[in-house]
Design an enzyme around this catalytic site. Structure first.
Site, PDB file in Angstrom:
ATOM      1  CG  HIS A  84      28.082   3.567 -15.206  1.00 33.13           C
ATOM      2  ND1 HIS A  84      29.115   4.413 -15.546  1.00 33.13           N
ATOM      3  CD2 HIS A  84      27.415   4.173 -14.197  1.00 33.13           C
ATOM      4  CE1 HIS A  84      29.086   5.488 -14.781  1.00 33.13           C
ATOM      5  NE2 HIS A  84      28.062   5.370 -13.945  1.00 33.13           N
ATOM      6  CE1 TYR A 121      33.191   2.775 -24.759  1.00 30.05           C
ATOM      7  CE2 TYR A 121      33.793   1.031 -26.280  1.00 30.05           C
ATOM      8  CZ  TYR A 121      33.091   1.463 -25.195  1.00 30.05           C
ATOM      9  OH  TYR A 121      32.259   0.602 -24.535  1.00 30.05           O
ATOM     10  CE1 TYR A 137      26.278   6.963 -17.341  1.00 27.49           C
ATOM     11  CE2 TYR A 137      26.236   4.950 -18.661  1.00 27.49           C
ATOM     12  CZ  TYR A 137      26.943   5.966 -18.030  1.00 27.49           C
ATOM     13  OH  TYR A 137      28.302   5.980 -18.105  1.00 27.49           O
ATOM     14  CE1 TYR A 138      25.151   2.488 -21.096  1.00 31.91           C
ATOM     15  CE2 TYR A 138      23.287   1.623 -19.866  1.00 31.91           C
ATOM     16  CZ  TYR A 138      24.645   1.681 -20.098  1.00 31.91           C
ATOM     17  OH  TYR A 138      25.497   0.938 -19.345  1.00 31.91           O
ATOM     18  CG  ASN A 142      24.638  -7.331 -18.969  1.00 28.36           C
ATOM     19  OD1 ASN A 142      24.612  -8.550 -18.787  1.00 28.36           O
ATOM     20  ND2 ASN A 142      25.602  -6.709 -19.634  1.00 28.36           N
ATOM     21  CE1 TYR A 148      32.500   3.679 -14.828  1.00 22.00           C
ATOM     22  CE2 TYR A 148      33.745   4.709 -16.607  1.00 22.00           C
ATOM     23  CZ  TYR A 148      32.576   4.112 -16.135  1.00 22.00           C
ATOM     24  OH  TYR A 148      31.513   3.946 -16.983  1.00 22.00           O
ATOM     25  CG  MET A 173      36.697   3.746 -18.712  1.00 21.69           C
ATOM     26  SD  MET A 173      37.365   4.967 -19.843  1.00 21.69           S
ATOM     27  CE  MET A 173      38.993   4.311 -20.130  1.00 21.69           C
ATOM     28  CE  LYS A 186      31.212 -15.436 -10.953  1.00 21.70           C
ATOM     29  NZ  LYS A 186      31.643 -16.448 -11.895  1.00 21.70           N
ATOM     30  CG  PHE A 228      31.376 -11.468 -14.209  1.00 20.40           C
ATOM     31  CD1 PHE A 228      32.072 -12.672 -14.323  1.00 20.40           C
ATOM     32  CD2 PHE A 228      32.077 -10.275 -14.308  1.00 20.40           C
ATOM     33  CE1 PHE A 228      33.440 -12.679 -14.546  1.00 20.40           C
ATOM     34  CE2 PHE A 228      33.450 -10.277 -14.526  1.00 20.40           C
ATOM     35  CZ  PHE A 228      34.131 -11.476 -14.643  1.00 20.40           C
ATOM     36  CE1 TYR A 229      32.920  -6.222 -13.434  1.00 18.35           C
ATOM     37  CE2 TYR A 229      30.834  -6.220 -14.621  1.00 18.35           C
ATOM     38  CZ  TYR A 229      32.202  -6.021 -14.602  1.00 18.35           C
ATOM     39  OH  TYR A 229      32.850  -5.644 -15.737  1.00 18.35           O
TER      40      TYR A 229
END
Lengths: 164, 898
Positions: free
Chosen positions: A115, A34, A141-142, A120, A77, A79, A129, A126-127
């Site tokens: 994102h 980063y 995007y990547y 994945n 957001y 990150m 939930k 997970f999110y």
């Protein structure tokens, strides 16, 4: 679940004096280096960015950025959110995410988004939930990961209190 | 005072004195000038004006005026007193005492002067004088508490304990029954405790105990009361009462090791050297088991048994001690246990049991025989412990593999990097150690300890400029480097001095070493204020203890190091005076590029300094409206160049040598240095004295042997004595030589051989013999080299399965290399030695070992890519941010702004 004993998990803010801890975490957690802006945003986001300490060892982090939307309102957001491999499955990621959701609720921030790479599944589940939903898919995007596409996961916080 | 003046001026004179006492110097000065207008020769006024100016930083004028005043009025005690005060303010105590004595001759009963004199006598340890003065003060003012106490303390210091007790009791006799009033209970209690400690010191144990009990209600410090009581009980052999009292003390503080020691003494289960019979061990074991039940919160009660237990019992106790601490994550566990590594066999047991724990956790996350899982951090702390364990055992490769695994497991724990840095330091790679310490530092910029540790590593790696910069991150703003000096930061100055010395910059090295010496002078100085303060506050036990501490202050290890460092600098300066590092002069020990670098560096430093000074000036002038700012005098010799220009380095060295001889007489190094200095000064008898001291301390030490042989070799080669003095020296040596057992009926060569036979297996002894072989007969150089090269590095027996440990020490091998290279000047042999040692010490930069940072930048390199854990598929990870940064800025990691 590992860890038969109760071990205390605590959260602490990121400051210029300990930002190296976050950098150390990120080097092993993510395949990305980063830039300074990431860390500047993290420092600027205040309590929305946290390090998680597992009995005084820094093992995970959630790093957010505050973004202004057109209509004067603000959204968060995420990150990065990550926990060191040996310390996963102990509820530390949940603790971190709940912290951010709670805080957004308190500060009247109505939208949290992030994102995720499309393959994945674990992360998406997970999110979900926590009430996140896929609101968009962005192609390419990547730049140097496969698959290059990502989902945008968003949680709108308006009425319902957060489930713990 | 001012008696010879008319009333108006006499009043003005009183005003001067009052202004001086209340620090209103300007007012005093004005009054003085008013008197002097009318009576320009008035001695006392001149003196007082001088004293006032002294406080306004106008020293030269002050001395002039005070001397003039004295000349004009030699019969005035005021003038003499003022002269004494002036000397005292400049720390010239001997001169000050003389002045006070003159003043007292004129006015023998002047209390103020007597008091000032007594303070100086205490400071200078003129103990008989101190007793006399205090007696006079008491006679003059017996209603003053401080005078009684002062007289008693004076007798105590002068080793007349009985008299001191007598005085204190006489003083108590003057007190009313209801003494003390509420606001003086603490002081009175302290006085009583002091008296009782005197009785104990004098051996009146019964009386001390009786007194203690009698005065209990008046003693405020209850903890000291109990500790004093138990000490007396044990000395009186009343062990049962003693043990009960120790148990009561343990309830108050169950982690005080001294209480446990005392308790053991009460059960007659204590030995100085920690060795016990198996019977005693069993009794101790039982004792501590019962104590552990009582003091469940104590960690001492769990730790102490590890010191005396042996064999299986030790193993069991160690496992039980270690396991919970690894689970809890106690970084200091290894240092807690490291004293056990000096007990035979215990390190092996610890190694074995921790390896078993490691194995079990690695395979199933549990301790053996447990069902519950350990937290993930336990594994980390096991690896951390093992790394330190193998470091301690000299198995650096294993230590590094353990610590690397730990870092991979949890890369955020700072202690891991600190330990890795320490391992690399031990393994001989100082620059890698420094960069790891820097990495640790960056992880918590608010931690002074890791900052300091990093500075130390940098200095060990001779990165002085960087170290200075890093150290100043934690100093106050302003003149940062001086700030370290003001804080008496001695470890820094010593390490910096050593580094400058290694790099051949003798000037700066001396600067640093002498700075440390100065700190010790300051500490001695600092006691001055306490002579009056402690008597007033009645902290008498602490006061006397402080005085005793001051008396042995210079035997402290930092002073020893600084003095030894300074002496070495002067020796080097004497041996190669051309090497003085003034810029113009040629400097043979450095390559031209190095010299250029140094020159440049110095220029840059100077420019920086000037710039700083300028900015300081401008800011100072900006500040001027806030009144006078304390301006520090600029160091006129920041690089020690003036120090290097000394005419006689050996006499400078002798100054510090004398302090070492006085305060560190039992250190081998002291006498080695004395030998070196005195041989150079041709002081044969003093050098001989050093040799005798060395033989007394450790005749088998290689350096003692060296000095012995060198000395008599030199004596044998001296010309036949001519002068009477020479003849005298000769006759002393003739008389002494037969008493040196090493030399009896032997030539020096024979003595050298005997020494070799005695210590054939020791590298450093062989090297000493080889060196002396060469000294005695330079043609035997090949033989000497062969003797060194034939030494074999044997594996130290130990049963660890993880690789052998060699017996040779890195430090020694480096010394041998230097000897081969510089003294025996056999470059081929030196090279062979280097190759051989590179094998033994693969991490060592000095020998350019294959794993050292001198050769490669891989394994210990920090800036390199850390392998990135690319596993992005676990829950809780969101992919991220714009990827333009993927090939990110590495520098960002290093250039953290602070």
């Amino acid at each position: 679940m590992g860890g038969g004993r109760e071990v205390s998990v605590s959260l602490d803010g990121v400051r210029d004096k300990n930002v190296m801890q976050l950098k150390k975490l990120n080097t092993v957690l993510f395949p990305v280096r980063y830039n300074e802006k990431y860390y500047a945003d993290a420092l600027a986001s205040g309590d929305l960015t946290k390090l998680a300490y597992y009995s005084d060892i820094c093992v995970g982090s959630i790093v957010c950025r505050l973004e202004k939307k057109e209509s004067r309102s603000v959204r968060a957001y995420i990150m990065t959110l990550g926990v060191l491999a040996p310390y996963r499955g102990l509820g530390i990621g949940t603790r971190l995410l709940n912290h951010v959701i709670d805080l957004c609720l308190k500060q009247n921030i109505q939208e949290i988004y992030l994102h995720v790479q499309t393959n994945n599944d674990d992360a998406v589940n997970f999110y979900k939930k926590f009430g996140f939903e896929i609101t968009e898919t962005i192609k390419n995007y990547y730049t140097n990961m496969d698959p290059p596409d990502c989902f945008v996961l968003t949680k709108f916080i308006t009425q319902s209190p957060v489930k713990k | 005072m001012g008696a010879s003046l008319p009333p108006k001026e006499a009043n003005l004179f009183k005003l001067i004195v009052k202004s001086y006492e209340t620090k209103q110097y300007k007012k005093g000065l004005k009054a003085a000038d008013q008197i002097l207008k009318k009576f320009p020769d008035h001695g006392e006024t001149l003196s007082m004006k001088g004293l006032t100016l002294n406080c306004m930083d106008r020293k030269p004028e002050a001395y002039e005026l005070v001397r003039l005043g004295l000349k004009n009025d030699l019969k005035s005690h005021v003038c003499w007193h003022v002269y004494g005060l002036l000397y005292r303010s400049d720390r010239e105590y001997r001169e000050a005492i003389k002045c006070y004595r003159n003043a007292l001759r004129i006015d023998p009963d002047n209390i103020e002067i007597l008091r000032d004199l007594s303070l100086l006598q205490a400071q200078m340890r003129d103990l008989t004088g101190f007793v006399e003065t205090r007696q006079q003060l008491l006679t003059l003012k017996p209603n003053h508490r401080m005078n009684w106490i002062g007289f008693a303390v004076a007798h105590h210091l002068n080793s007349n304990v009985a008299k001191a007790v007598e005085i204190l009791e006489a003083y108590e006799g003057t007190l009313e029954d209801d003494y003390p009033p509420d606001n003086e209970r603490c002081e009175h209690g302290e006085m009583l405790l002091y008296k009782i400690s005197l009785l104990e010191e004098y051996g009146f144990l019964e009386r001390a105990l009786e007194e203690l009990h009698k005065k209990e209600p008046k003693i405020v410090d209850k903890l000291t009361y109990k500790e004093q009581e138990v000490s007396l009980l044990v000395k009186l052999g009343r062990l049962e009462e003693g043990s009960n009292l120790y148990k009561a003390l343990l309830i108050m503080n169950p982690d005080n090791y001294r209480y446990y020691e005392g308790l053991q003494k009460c059960f007659v289960l204590y030995s100085e050297n920690g060795k016990y019979s198996s019977d005693e061990t069993d009794q101790l074991d039982a004792l501590y088991k019962s104590l552990a039940k009582e003091y469940t919160w104590s960690s001492a009660v769990k730790r102490i048994p590890l010191d005396f237990l042996q064999g299986d019992k030790f193993r069991e106790a160690a496992v039980n001690y270690i396991k919970p601490l690894l689970t809890k994550g106690v970084p200091s566990l290894f240092s807690d246990l490291s004293p056990l590594y000096d007990h035979p066999g215990k390190a092996d047991v610890i190694e074995q049991l921790v390896l078993e724990l490691e194995h079990s956790i690695r395979n199933n996350g549990r301790y053996p025989d447990r069902t519950e899982k350990e937290p993930p951090s336990t594994f980390l702390w096991i690896l951390f412990f093992l790394a330190q364990h193998y470091d301690r055992r000299g198995q650096y490769d294993v230590a590094l593999s353990k610590i690397d695994e730990a870092i991979q497991h949890t890369p955020t724990v700072i202690d891991l990097y600190s330990v890795k840095s320490r391992i690399l330091k031990h393994a001989g790679d100082f620059s890698a150690a420094a960069s790891l310490a820097d990495e640790a530092r960056c992880m918590d910029l608010a931690d002074r300890y890791i900052n300091s540790e990093c500075v130390k590593r940098m200095l060990q790696a001779d990165q002085v400029a960087l170290a200075e910069k890093t150290a100043t991150l934690f100093t106050k703003d302003g003149d940062q480097h001086n700030n370290l000096h003001d804080m008496q930061c001695m470890w820094y100055e010593l390490a910096s001095g050593e580094s400058h010395f290694r790099q051949g910059d003798l000037g700066r090295a001396l600067k640093k070493f002498l700075a440390v010496e100065k700190h010790y002078a300051d500490i001695t100085e600092d006691q001055f204020d306490f002579h009056s303060y402690c008597l007033r506050k009645m902290t008498l036990r602490a006061y006397v203890e402080m005085l005793k501490f001051q008396d042995r202050l210079h035997s402290h290890v930092y002073f020893h190091k600084a003095a030894a460092g300074a002496i070495r600098c002067y020796l080097k300066l004497y041996d190669s005076p051309l090497n003085s590092l003034t810029e113009e002069e040629d400097n043979t020990s450095k390559t031209p590029s190095q010299k250029k670098k140094m020159k440049k560096q110095r220029k840059a430093d100077r420019a920086k300094k000037e710039a700083e000074e300028k900015s300081e000036e401008s800011s100072a002038s900006g500040n001027s409206k806030f009144g006078k700012r304390h301006i520090k005098p600029v160091d006129p010799d920041p690089y020690g160049e003036k120090l290097l220009k000394t005419e006689d380095p050996l006499s400078e060295a002798t100054k510090y040598l004398k302090l070492l001889q006085k305060h560190s007489a039992d250190s081998l190094e002291t006498h080695l240095l004395s030998f070196e200095v005195n041989m150079r000064k041709q002081k044969i008898l003093l050098a001989f004295q050093a040799v005798k001291q060395l033989l007394r301390l450790d005749a088998e030490n290689p350096d003692s042997h060296r000095c012995l042989i060198k000395f008599f070799h030199k004596v044998d080669s001296m010309p036949v004595p001519v002068t009477d003095a020479e003849k005298l020296v000769w006759s002393v040596l003739e008389a002494e030589r037969p008493f040196i057992s090493q030399l009896q009926d032997k030539t020096l060569s024979e003595a050298n051989k005997v020494f070799l036979v005695k210590h054939e297996d020791s590298l450093m002894h062989r090297v000493a013999v080889a060196e002396m072989l060469h000294v005695l007969d330079p043609t035997k150089k090949p033989e000497a080299v062969k003797l060194i090269e034939d030494s074999s590095n044997k594996v130290v027996p130990k049963n660890g399965a993880l690789g052998p440990v060699m017996g040779w020490k890195l430090k020694d091998c480096i010394a041998v290399h230097k000897l081969l290279d510089k003294v025996l000047t056999d470059q081929d042999a030196a090279l062979r030695w280097k190759v051989r040692c590179a094998e033994y010490f693969p991490y060592t930069t000095y020998f350019e070992g294959s794993h050292s940072s001198a050769l490669q930048n891989s394994s210990n390199n920090l800036d390199g890519e850390t392998t990135v854990n690319g596993d992005a598929s676990h829950p809780g990870i969101s992919g991220s941010e714009s990827l333009a940064t993927a090939n990110g800025k590495l520098e960002a990691f290093k250039n953290l702004t602070i």
